[in-house]
Scaffold this active site. Structure first.
Site: not given
Length: 137
Positions: A11-12, A54
């Site tokens: 996950d960003i 994301e």
């Protein structure tokens, strides 16, 4: 092949902040940058896909938990050290990840829930880190 495989869910971190600060086109550039980073740091036998806004998920066949965690950590460090160039900006960002080794013949949904839980732990514990485990026997 009935052999263990790992799932890594990335996950960003603070992705919304990238969109808010630089705009959605910059957010798209960060997504492309991340996809390229994953492609360049995974093995030829591994598969990666975008798993939502994301998040990205990678499947790594025939691997140990420590090998998968090492790959995830290398990717995390590379993302942290390699900004995404967008227009005149160098956008620095980090990744959190969950790493789960699938050794049991359980429904895929159970494995996805486990790796998602590990990712959540990484984010809850401060982000920019990985959490890993093996499937319980």
């Amino acid at each position: 092949k009935n052999r263990p495989f790992a799932i890594i869910m990335f996950d960003i971190d603070h992705f919304k902040a990238v969109n808010d600060r630089y705009g959605h086109n910059a957010g798209d550039a960060v997504l492309v940058h991340t996809a390229n980073l994953l492609r360049d740091n995974l093995r030829g036998s591994d598969q990666v896909c975008r798993w939502g806004g994301e998040e990205f998920t990678a499947l790594l066949p025939e691997i140990t938990l420590s090998e998968a965690a090492e790959i995830a950590e290398r990717i995390r460090r590379t993302a942290e050290a390699t900004p995404c160039g967008y227009e005149n900006h160098s956008i620095y960002y980090t990744l959190s990840a969950g790493v789960h080794l699938c050794t049991e013949d359980l429904p895929l949904e159970k494995h996805i829930q486990q790796v998602d839980s590990l990712l959540y732990q990484a984010k809850k514990n401060g982000r920019n880190q990985i959490r890993s485990d093996a499937c319980p026997k």
